[in-house]
Write a protein that holds these residues in place. Structure first.
Motif: not given
Length: 554
Positions: A44-47, A138-141, A155-157, A162-165
């Motif tokens: 998972i990467e924020k950028l 493009s996901r931020e925890v 996480i926010r897509g 809103h998504e979950t892992v």
């Protein structure tokens, strides 16, 4: 570069055995190693893409060996310049410390210049080999929680959805400002340097001399570094009262570059950035099912190029242990040895980097004058000169406790040290580096003898289940004739005579190597069985991949 995984369908919930947070070099290396071990990984990467601007510029032999372990070193090497020297200069241009590390004991040049975005790209492309590795950009925890047997991440897509892992383990490689570390309230002790530095990268190198030069100018210290692909990096200390916006103005940029270029207007600027140098170390690297790695665990000044390389050591140390645990071949206590082995060495590299920064820019001017006078004298004392040339001042990792066996070992024991990597000749006649004969797992390397002789059938089966290869080393002249062959043993010829020399310095003839190429135990044929049982216990290795750790044999 594409940053989406074709086979991931839009969904509210994702699952994985291991989630890696952060697609920097440490996260990418972890994902590659776990991927080849069959672990289900979600990166998972924020950028929205990999960082495309140059950051680190030095990669060492240990990091290249890690790249080799995941089969990518041949694609990395074209983005490097081997045998990269480091020269400290006085304000008048006299070289008072010339560091030209020419050793290749681990198979690669000890110090190399490189372009990080290209190497990161190689690591990312390497993930496409593994159907069990997926990635989300493009996901931020926003939050996470640990249960007894799993973790949940919110996480926010990219569109704010809103998504979950749900996963079994989380490796936080999310940088010096790590959200995971801060949320866990793990102290991050250390200091921030009082001075910032502006970094300027230029295409079509207007100087083109090789190596890296660190000018200890008391007015404004600077660095000039030759990089691959015709890139030149300059770094200048930002003086009190200056801002990034001011230094980026054309007149001020011209004034800076006039210190190092006869025509500061004829340059092709790639970019400039202002950096703050920090020296900080996390109090803990593990909290239950969460592990910190890279800058999330430690950050250090750039002066020895060890921030990137220390992160690679983290990845190489942790990945094989996590793979064993996830695949049910070891108990999770093995993961406690990650902090046990890595934290002290990370501290030593921080201290070295801070010291190098003080050499370049002493806090007081009189210290600079003393440095210049002493350096002139010491550079002409042969032992001191060799100390710098061979880079002996660099603290090499040496583990005194952890996933290894130190019973009956002497002070100068090889246990806990990285094993050498010379060239060897295979029975086919091919000449390769030793790690290419070993593969990605454990190895029992025996000089001249059968490495299976001192083991029982159960021990052999247990270690083969853990991914062990048994290697017999013979003089190179013996490898060309089929003789002394043993079923299940790989014979290699000692092409350069280095393996014979290594064993000749020690009272043991067998070395047990971990997947990160550190010596976990040494023995002679008659003591190998006991050493392997002790190592099984130290690593909480399971007998057949089941959940019950091996009991020590009396």
């Amino acid at each position: 570069m594409t940053t989406t995984t074709p086979d991931i369908q839009p969904a509210v919930q994702y699952t994985a055995q291991v989630t890696i947070l952060g697609a920097g070099p440490v996260g990418l290396m972890m994902a590659n190693y776990l991927g080849q071990m069959g672990v289900e990984v979600l990166l998972i990467e924020k950028l929205d893409q990999l960082i495309d601007y140059p950051r680190a510029i030095g990669i060492d032999d240990e990091a290249l060996r890690a790249m080799q372990s995941v089969g990518l070193v041949d694609k990395v090497l074209p983005h490097t310049t081997p045998w990269h020297a480091m020269r400290f200069l006085t304000p008048k241009g006299r070289c008072f410390a010339d560091i030209q590390p020419m050793t290749d004991e681990f198979g690669w040049s000890r110090r190399n210049a490189f372009i990080q975005p290209q190497v990161d790209g190689v690591l990312f492309d390497g993930l496409k080999r593994f159907p069990n590795v997926r990635w989300l950009f493009s996901r931020e925890v926003e939050a996470f929680s640990q249960q007894e047997n799993q973790l949940t991440l919110n996480i926010r897509g990219p569109q704010g959805e809103h998504e979950t892992v749900q996963c079994d383990w989380l490796v936080a490689c999310d940088g010096g400002a790590s959200f995971v570390r801060r949320t866990l309230n793990i102290p991050f002790e250390g200091k921030t340097a009082p001075n910032q530095w502006i970094v300027i990268d230029i295409a079509n190198d207007p100087i083109s001399t090789p190596h890296i030069y660190m000018c200890c100018d008391p007015v404004r210290p600077y660095v000039s570094a030759a990089l691959p692909h015709g890139v030149r990096r300059f770094e200048f200390m930002v003086m009190p009262g200056e801002t990034e916006a001011q230094l980026s103005e054309p007149d001020n940029m011209r004034r800076l570059l006039s210190k190092v270029l006869p025509d500061p207007d004829r340059v092709e600027l790639i970019r400039q950035r202002v950096y703050t140098h920090n020296a900080r170390l996390a109090e803990r690297f593990r909290v239950d099912r969460i592990l910190l790695a890279g800058d999330a665990a430690h950050i250090m000044p750039v002066w020895q190029g060890q921030g990137y390389n220390s992160g690679m050591r983290d990845a190489f140390n942790l990945a094989w242990k996590l793979a064993l645990v996830v695949n049910g071949k070891a108990g999770d206590k093995l993961l406690d040895t990650y902090q046990q082995e890595r934290r002290d060495h990370a501290r030593a590299m921080i201290d070295l980097s801070v010291t190098a920064g003080h050499v370049l820019a002493p806090p007081k001017r009189w210290q600079g004058a003393l440095r210049d006078g002493l350096s002139w004298l010491l550079n002409y004392i042969p032992p001191v000169k060799r100390y710098f040339l061979e880079m002996r001042f660099k603290p090499m990792p040496r583990y005194s406790a952890g996933a290894l066996v130190t019973e009956n070992e002497t002070k100068n024991s090889a246990v806990g040290r990285m094993f050498i990597q010379p060239k060897v000749t295979l029975e086919s006649g091919d000449v390769v580096l030793l790690d290419d004969a070993i593969g990605a797992g454990f190895a029992v390397i025996a000089w001249g003898c059968n490495p299976l002789w001192g083991l029982s059938a159960d021990q052999i089966a247990r270690w083969r289940t853990a991914g062990t290869r048994f290697i017999q080393v013979v003089p190179e002249v013996q490898i060309h004739v089929s003789q002394d062959n043993h079923d299940g043993v790989i014979r290699v010829g000692d092409t350069q005579g280095r393996l014979k020399a290594w064993f000749a310095e020690r009272p043991t003839s067998i070395a047990v190597l971990r997947p990160d190429r550190f010596v976990a135990a040494t023995a002679i044929p008659q003591t190998l069985g006991n050493a392997m049982d002790s190592l099984s216990l130290a690593m909480t290795l399971t007998a057949t991949g089941a959940d019950t750790p091996v009991e020590k044999v009396a």
